[in-house]
Motif scaffolding. Sequence first.
Motif, mmCIF file in Angstrom:
data_model
loop_
_atom_site.group_PDB
_atom_site.id
_atom_site.type_symbol
_atom_site.label_atom_id
_atom_site.label_comp_id
_atom_site.label_asym_id
_atom_site.label_seq_id
_atom_site.Cartn_x
_atom_site.Cartn_y
_atom_site.Cartn_z
ATOM 1 N N GLY A 97 -35.885 24.114 7.910
ATOM 2 C CA GLY A 97 -35.093 25.064 8.667
ATOM 3 C C GLY A 97 -34.156 24.412 9.663
ATOM 4 O O GLY A 97 -34.054 23.185 9.763
ATOM 5 N N SER A 98 -33.483 25.267 10.444
ATOM 6 C CA SER A 98 -32.359 24.819 11.271
ATOM 7 C C SER A 98 -32.669 24.708 12.754
ATOM 8 O O SER A 98 -31.807 24.280 13.520
ATOM 9 C CB SER A 98 -31.189 25.783 11.094
ATOM 10 N N LEU A 99 -33.867 25.079 13.197
ATOM 11 C CA LEU A 99 -34.218 24.884 14.598
ATOM 12 C C LEU A 99 -34.665 23.436 14.770
ATOM 13 O O LEU A 99 -35.832 23.117 14.948
ATOM 14 C CB LEU A 99 -35.302 25.873 15.026
ATOM 15 N N ALA A 100 -33.681 22.564 14.707
ATOM 16 C CA ALA A 100 -33.921 21.125 14.646
ATOM 17 C C ALA A 100 -32.627 20.412 14.992
ATOM 18 O O ALA A 100 -31.558 21.031 15.078
ATOM 19 C CB ALA A 100 -34.378 20.720 13.243
ATOM 20 N N GLN A 101 -32.718 19.108 15.158
ATOM 21 C CA GLN A 101 -31.520 18.335 15.468
ATOM 22 C C GLN A 101 -30.644 18.103 14.232
ATOM 23 O O GLN A 101 -29.443 17.875 14.367
ATOM 24 C CB GLN A 101 -31.919 17.008 16.111
ATOM 25 N N TYR A 102 -31.248 18.169 13.044
ATOM 26 C CA TYR A 102 -30.506 18.026 11.794
ATOM 27 C C TYR A 102 -31.062 19.009 10.767
ATOM 28 O O TYR A 102 -32.253 19.352 10.792
ATOM 29 C CB TYR A 102 -30.637 16.605 11.228
ATOM 30 N N VAL A 103 -30.193 19.438 9.851
ATOM 31 C CA VAL A 103 -30.618 20.310 8.763
ATOM 32 C C VAL A 103 -29.784 19.984 7.530
ATOM 33 O O VAL A 103 -28.614 19.585 7.640
ATOM 34 C CB VAL A 103 -30.460 21.802 9.140
ATOM 35 N N THR A 104 -30.381 20.128 6.348
ATOM 36 C CA THR A 104 -29.632 20.023 5.100
ATOM 37 C C THR A 104 -29.423 21.423 4.537
ATOM 38 O O THR A 104 -30.321 22.253 4.559
ATOM 39 C CB THR A 104 -30.365 19.160 4.060
ATOM 40 N N VAL A 105 -28.196 21.672 4.048
ATOM 41 C CA VAL A 105 -27.847 22.989 3.525
ATOM 42 C C VAL A 105 -27.036 22.823 2.252
ATOM 43 O O VAL A 105 -26.350 21.818 2.051
ATOM 44 C CB VAL A 105 -27.042 23.810 4.560
ATOM 45 N N THR A 106 -27.117 23.824 1.393
ATOM 46 C CA THR A 106 -26.341 23.815 0.158
ATOM 47 C C THR A 106 -24.861 23.978 0.473
ATOM 48 O O THR A 106 -24.468 24.894 1.208
ATOM 49 C CB THR A 106 -26.816 24.954 -0.755
ATOM 50 N N ALA A 107 -24.035 23.113 -0.084
ATOM 51 C CA ALA A 107 -22.616 23.100 0.274
ATOM 52 C C ALA A 107 -21.877 24.346 -0.190
ATOM 53 O O ALA A 107 -20.924 24.783 0.459
ATOM 54 C CB ALA A 107 -21.946 21.850 -0.296
ATOM 55 N N GLY A 108 -22.285 24.948 -1.281
ATOM 56 C CA GLY A 108 -21.528 26.061 -1.835
ATOM 57 C C GLY A 108 -22.018 27.436 -1.453
ATOM 58 O O GLY A 108 -21.462 28.440 -1.917
ATOM 59 N N TYR A 109 -23.029 27.518 -0.598
ATOM 60 C CA TYR A 109 -23.632 28.822 -0.308
ATOM 61 C C TYR A 109 -24.234 28.801 1.094
ATOM 62 O O TYR A 109 -25.024 27.919 1.425
ATOM 63 C CB TYR A 109 -24.714 29.127 -1.347
ATOM 64 N N GLY A 110 -23.832 29.767 1.911
ATOM 65 C CA GLY A 110 -24.428 29.879 3.237
ATOM 66 C C GLY A 110 -23.800 29.007 4.289
ATOM 67 O O GLY A 110 -24.368 28.862 5.374
ATOM 68 N N VAL A 111 -22.635 28.429 4.033
ATOM 69 C CA VAL A 111 -21.985 27.561 5.018
ATOM 70 C C VAL A 111 -20.476 27.758 4.959
ATOM 71 O O VAL A 111 -19.900 27.918 3.874
ATOM 72 C CB VAL A 111 -22.356 26.079 4.802
ATOM 73 N N ALA A 112 -19.842 27.793 6.145
ATOM 74 C CA ALA A 112 -18.398 27.991 6.232
ATOM 75 C C ALA A 112 -17.871 27.251 7.457
ATOM 76 O O ALA A 112 -18.630 26.944 8.389
ATOM 77 C CB ALA A 112 -18.068 29.485 6.325
ATOM 78 N N PRO A 113 -16.573 26.965 7.496
ATOM 79 C CA PRO A 113 -15.999 26.288 8.667
ATOM 80 C C PRO A 113 -16.042 27.171 9.914
ATOM 81 O O PRO A 113 -15.975 28.408 9.822
ATOM 82 C CB PRO A 113 -14.552 26.022 8.246
ATOM 83 N N ILE A 114 -16.131 26.545 11.080
ATOM 84 C CA ILE A 114 -16.005 27.254 12.345
ATOM 85 C C ILE A 114 -14.520 27.286 12.704
ATOM 86 O O ILE A 114 -13.911 26.238 12.891
ATOM 87 C CB ILE A 114 -16.792 26.560 13.465
ATOM 88 N N PRO A 115 -13.932 28.468 12.813
ATOM 89 C CA PRO A 115 -12.496 28.527 13.114
ATOM 90 C C PRO A 115 -12.229 28.268 14.592
ATOM 91 O O PRO A 115 -13.117 28.403 15.447
ATOM 92 C CB PRO A 115 -12.133 29.965 12.736
ATOM 93 N N GLU A 116 -11.009 27.915 14.893
ATOM 94 C CA GLU A 116 -10.602 27.752 16.282
ATOM 95 C C GLU A 116 -10.767 29.087 17.015
ATOM 96 O O GLU A 116 -10.447 30.147 16.484
ATOM 97 C CB GLU A 116 -9.143 27.300 16.342
ATOM 98 N N GLY A 117 -11.300 29.028 18.210
ATOM 99 C CA GLY A 117 -11.517 30.243 18.989
ATOM 100 C C GLY A 117 -12.938 30.743 18.962
ATOM 101 O O GLY A 117 -13.296 31.640 19.743
ATOM 102 N N LEU A 118 -13.775 30.195 18.080
ATOM 103 C CA LEU A 118 -15.186 30.583 18.009
ATOM 104 C C LEU A 118 -16.029 29.431 18.548
ATOM 105 O O LEU A 118 -15.966 28.314 18.020
ATOM 106 C CB LEU A 118 -15.589 30.900 16.571
ATOM 107 N N SER A 119 -16.791 29.685 19.592
ATOM 108 C CA SER A 119 -17.610 28.631 20.179
ATOM 109 C C SER A 119 -18.759 28.257 19.251
ATOM 110 O O SER A 119 -19.212 29.074 18.437
ATOM 111 C CB SER A 119 -18.180 29.081 21.527
ATOM 112 N N VAL A 120 -19.228 27.041 19.378
ATOM 113 C CA VAL A 120 -20.347 26.588 18.555
ATOM 114 C C VAL A 120 -21.592 27.423 18.858
ATOM 115 O O VAL A 120 -22.351 27.770 17.944
ATOM 116 C CB VAL A 120 -20.619 25.084 18.788
#
Length: 312
Positions: A97-120
């Motif tokens: 899971g993602s409550l960690a310092q690092y996580v691995t995720v599938t590149a084609g599903y469930g991940v997208a770029p953070i656009p300018e104007g959206l805080s981390v």
Amino acid sequence: MRAVTVDSVPSAPAVREVDIPRPEAGELLVKVAASSVNGFDAATAAGYMRGMMEHRFPLVVGKDFAGTVEALGEGVEGFAVGDTVFGVVMKPFLGTGSLAQYVTVTAGYGVAPIPEGLSVQDAGALGLAGTAAVDSVNAVNPGKDETLLISGATGGVGALAVQIAAARGAKVIATARPGAEADFVTGLTGADVHLVDFTGDLEAQVRAIVPHGVDAVVHLAGDGAQLAGLLRPGGRIASTLGFGPDAVEGQNATARSVMADATVQTLTALAADAASGALRVPVTATYPLEQAPDAFAAFGAGALGKLAITCS
């Protein structure tokens, strides 16, 4: 790395040292800057997902993530080291899971770029709740001026669903107790939101607003059967709690059970709306990773909105 884990279920999450995961073919390794607590995470720790999904221990909990791509697995295209991304861990098992310092995720599903104007931080609290809100509202598809009752409006999914439905022109009725809950919900949008107190006579309150019943219900909390009983003939109910078609058999109503599907298209649209200010990510408190167990306790006590976790 430091991560929020459970060694068995049910058990209380704790912060421990675990190995940094390595990206497999088709995966990204993300250095996590921010995450959040979701009902799914609490349900995992409580053992409610046992028998439904494979558990790999020590099990790192967490679905939401936002951070920086650190490495690419074999065959990954469309991403580069250094990209800022967010999303939802959508693997078919629980453990990485993602409550960690690092996580691995599938590149084609469930991940997208953070656009300018959206805080981390906001990106790290948007993925799962936002997707569940969009999918739930889409499932009942309220038209302009139709009435939509959102039960569970004070949680992360509900707070986003209120905004999404109001932006589409629906007449929103939301459950909230008087005081802090009511103030939180009415502050989510500039549109009028009608409040009903779920601790009182819910039916009487709803019927006072719409005597013939609501057009649709988003069921995020409460008794699904009671809520379905507030529908007008031919009304629709969408539930994230397993209330589906069998539950309204014989009634003049439609029910759909919703599971959040964090597609790239959904995540991208959510991020654009959040970056533009059209959608507010309802973060009400932020905890460092070491205090994540406190965030779980606050979530279980009924905290409003989203509880963010800083992981880096």
